[in-house]
Motif scaffolding. Structure first.
Motif, mmCIF file in Angstrom:
data_model
loop_
_atom_site.group_PDB
_atom_site.id
_atom_site.type_symbol
_atom_site.label_atom_id
_atom_site.label_comp_id
_atom_site.label_asym_id
_atom_site.label_seq_id
_atom_site.Cartn_x
_atom_site.Cartn_y
_atom_site.Cartn_z
ATOM 1 N N LEU A 66 0.822 -1.202 0.000
ATOM 2 C CA LEU A 66 0.000 0.000 0.000
ATOM 3 C C LEU A 66 0.859 1.256 0.000
ATOM 4 O O LEU A 66 0.569 2.218 -0.727
ATOM 5 C CB LEU A 66 -0.938 -0.009 1.208
ATOM 6 C CG LEU A 66 -2.006 1.046 1.252
ATOM 7 C CD1 LEU A 66 -2.960 0.873 0.084
ATOM 8 C CD2 LEU A 66 -2.758 0.968 2.552
ATOM 9 N N ILE A 67 1.934 1.270 0.768
ATOM 10 C CA ILE A 67 2.836 2.427 0.812
ATOM 11 C C ILE A 67 3.522 2.621 -0.535
ATOM 12 O O ILE A 67 3.670 3.753 -1.012
ATOM 13 C CB ILE A 67 3.858 2.260 1.959
ATOM 14 C CG1 ILE A 67 3.149 2.415 3.302
ATOM 15 C CG2 ILE A 67 4.990 3.267 1.842
ATOM 16 C CD1 ILE A 67 4.000 2.086 4.490
ATOM 17 N N ILE A 68 3.928 1.542 -1.184
ATOM 18 C CA ILE A 68 4.575 1.642 -2.496
ATOM 19 C C ILE A 68 3.609 2.208 -3.527
ATOM 20 O O ILE A 68 3.964 3.090 -4.316
ATOM 21 C CB ILE A 68 5.120 0.265 -2.932
ATOM 22 C CG1 ILE A 68 6.307 -0.126 -2.061
ATOM 23 C CG2 ILE A 68 5.516 0.266 -4.406
ATOM 24 C CD1 ILE A 68 6.780 -1.540 -2.256
ATOM 25 N N ILE A 69 2.378 1.732 -3.527
ATOM 26 C CA ILE A 69 1.379 2.218 -4.486
ATOM 27 C C ILE A 69 1.086 3.699 -4.264
ATOM 28 O O ILE A 69 1.032 4.486 -5.223
ATOM 29 C CB ILE A 69 0.089 1.378 -4.391
ATOM 30 C CG1 ILE A 69 0.329 -0.020 -4.924
ATOM 31 C CG2 ILE A 69 -1.056 2.044 -5.148
ATOM 32 C CD1 ILE A 69 -0.795 -0.976 -4.680
ATOM 33 N N ILE A 70 0.941 4.107 -3.014
ATOM 34 C CA ILE A 70 0.667 5.520 -2.722
ATOM 35 C C ILE A 70 1.843 6.401 -3.130
ATOM 36 O O ILE A 70 1.652 7.479 -3.705
ATOM 37 C CB ILE A 70 0.317 5.695 -1.232
ATOM 38 C CG1 ILE A 70 -1.049 5.083 -0.953
ATOM 39 C CG2 ILE A 70 0.322 7.157 -0.827
ATOM 40 C CD1 ILE A 70 -1.429 5.042 0.504
ATOM 41 N N ILE A 72 4.063 5.831 -5.507
ATOM 42 C CA ILE A 72 4.101 5.916 -6.973
ATOM 43 C C ILE A 72 3.043 6.879 -7.486
ATOM 44 O O ILE A 72 3.310 7.700 -8.378
ATOM 45 C CB ILE A 72 3.939 4.513 -7.600
ATOM 46 C CG1 ILE A 72 5.197 3.684 -7.348
ATOM 47 C CG2 ILE A 72 3.650 4.601 -9.100
ATOM 48 C CD1 ILE A 72 5.077 2.246 -7.747
ATOM 49 N N LEU A 73 1.862 6.845 -6.917
ATOM 50 C CA LEU A 73 0.802 7.766 -7.333
ATOM 51 C C LEU A 73 1.149 9.215 -7.018
ATOM 52 O O LEU A 73 0.853 10.119 -7.802
ATOM 53 C CB LEU A 73 -0.529 7.378 -6.689
ATOM 54 C CG LEU A 73 -1.162 6.088 -7.208
ATOM 55 C CD1 LEU A 73 -2.398 5.745 -6.396
ATOM 56 C CD2 LEU A 73 -1.490 6.202 -8.675
ATOM 57 N N VAL A 74 1.799 9.460 -5.878
ATOM 58 C CA VAL A 74 2.222 10.817 -5.530
ATOM 59 C C VAL A 74 3.280 11.311 -6.509
ATOM 60 O O VAL A 74 3.236 12.467 -6.960
ATOM 61 C CB VAL A 74 2.737 10.872 -4.070
ATOM 62 C CG1 VAL A 74 3.488 12.162 -3.792
ATOM 63 C CG2 VAL A 74 1.579 10.721 -3.106
ATOM 64 N N LEU A 75 4.232 10.455 -6.865
ATOM 65 C CA LEU A 75 5.257 10.853 -7.824
ATOM 66 C C LEU A 75 4.660 11.130 -9.207
ATOM 67 O O LEU A 75 5.076 12.076 -9.884
ATOM 68 C CB LEU A 75 6.340 9.780 -7.915
ATOM 69 C CG LEU A 75 7.257 9.671 -6.697
ATOM 70 C CD1 LEU A 75 8.189 8.483 -6.839
ATOM 71 C CD2 LEU A 75 8.032 10.955 -6.490
ATOM 72 N N ILE A 76 3.702 10.349 -9.620
ATOM 73 C CA ILE A 76 3.022 10.608 -10.905
ATOM 74 C C ILE A 76 2.282 11.935 -10.851
ATOM 75 O O ILE A 76 2.321 12.727 -11.798
ATOM 76 C CB ILE A 76 2.078 9.445 -11.255
ATOM 77 C CG1 ILE A 76 2.886 8.199 -11.614
ATOM 78 C CG2 ILE A 76 1.141 9.809 -12.408
ATOM 79 C CD1 ILE A 76 2.061 6.964 -11.787
ATOM 80 N N PHE A 77 1.630 12.217 -9.730
ATOM 81 C CA PHE A 77 0.926 13.487 -9.580
ATOM 82 C C PHE A 77 1.901 14.662 -9.629
ATOM 83 O O PHE A 77 1.637 15.672 -10.285
ATOM 84 C CB PHE A 77 0.141 13.501 -8.268
ATOM 85 C CG PHE A 77 -0.472 14.824 -7.954
ATOM 86 C CD1 PHE A 77 -1.572 15.282 -8.651
ATOM 87 C CD2 PHE A 77 0.060 15.629 -6.955
ATOM 88 C CE1 PHE A 77 -2.139 16.508 -8.376
ATOM 89 C CE2 PHE A 77 -0.494 16.854 -6.662
ATOM 90 C CZ PHE A 77 -1.604 17.297 -7.366
ATOM 91 N N LEU A 78 3.039 14.532 -8.948
ATOM 92 C CA LEU A 78 4.039 15.606 -8.973
ATOM 93 C C LEU A 78 4.602 15.799 -10.378
ATOM 94 O O LEU A 78 4.900 16.927 -10.783
ATOM 95 C CB LEU A 78 5.164 15.310 -7.980
ATOM 96 C CG LEU A 78 4.781 15.398 -6.504
ATOM 97 C CD1 LEU A 78 5.955 14.979 -5.635
ATOM 98 C CD2 LEU A 78 4.297 16.779 -6.145
ATOM 99 N N TYR A 79 4.755 14.738 -11.140
ATOM 100 C CA TYR A 79 5.229 14.849 -12.517
ATOM 101 C C TYR A 79 4.193 15.550 -13.400
ATOM 102 O O TYR A 79 4.535 16.358 -14.257
ATOM 103 C CB TYR A 79 5.548 13.455 -13.065
ATOM 104 C CG TYR A 79 6.025 13.479 -14.490
ATOM 105 C CD1 TYR A 79 7.303 13.907 -14.803
ATOM 106 C CD2 TYR A 79 5.181 13.090 -15.520
ATOM 107 C CE1 TYR A 79 7.743 13.938 -16.115
ATOM 108 C CE2 TYR A 79 5.610 13.124 -16.841
ATOM 109 C CZ TYR A 79 6.890 13.544 -17.132
ATOM 110 O OH TYR A 79 7.314 13.587 -18.433
ATOM 111 N N ILE A 80 2.926 15.236 -13.174
ATOM 112 C CA ILE A 80 1.863 15.838 -13.983
ATOM 113 C C ILE A 80 1.773 17.340 -13.744
ATOM 114 O O ILE A 80 1.615 18.116 -14.689
ATOM 115 C CB ILE A 80 0.519 15.145 -13.705
ATOM 116 C CG1 ILE A 80 0.526 13.742 -14.297
ATOM 117 C CG2 ILE A 80 -0.654 15.940 -14.278
ATOM 118 C CD1 ILE A 80 -0.674 12.915 -13.935
ATOM 119 N N ILE A 81 1.904 17.756 -12.495
ATOM 120 C CA ILE A 81 1.807 19.191 -12.223
ATOM 121 C C ILE A 81 3.135 19.902 -12.411
ATOM 122 O O ILE A 81 3.257 21.085 -12.122
ATOM 123 C CB ILE A 81 1.248 19.464 -10.815
ATOM 124 C CG1 ILE A 81 2.195 18.967 -9.713
ATOM 125 C CG2 ILE A 81 -0.142 18.893 -10.660
ATOM 126 C CD1 ILE A 81 1.819 19.472 -8.347
#
Length: 91
Positions: A66-70, A72-81
């Motif tokens: 769960l921590i790994i998935i969260i 990765i999603l945070v890093l994708i969000f930071l890349y998008i913005i």
């Protein structure tokens, strides 16, 4: 006759081709048997108590996944913005 309540008729209906156990019309989720917080009609305090107990006795592998998935999603969000990570580096 105005004071007597009308009761609903109860029928014992059995489907013709149903060969299973239990009630075929009962709607239940597949994973309810594995959850401690679902199924029983408890009060709010009981549900919170079961949820906290579930959290304390959880599986370590599940928590790590769960921590790994969260993360990765945070890093994708930071890349998008288009977040600039250079603000954290001291020069």
């Amino acid at each position: 006759m105005g004071f007597l309540k009308r009761t609903n008729k109860k029928f014992d209906y059995q489907p013709r081709y149903y060969k299973g156990e239990g009630n075929p019309f009962k709607i239940e989720h597949k994973l309810d048997q594995f959850r401690t917080t679902a199924g029983k009609n408890k009060n709010l305090k009981g549900k919170f108590h079961d949820a906290i107990g579930d959290l304390k006795n959880s599986d370590k592998k599940t928590n790590r996944t769960l921590i790994i998935i969260i993360s990765i999603l945070v890093l994708i969000f930071l890349y998008i913005i288009d977040f600039d990570l250079s603000i954290f580096i001291n020069k």
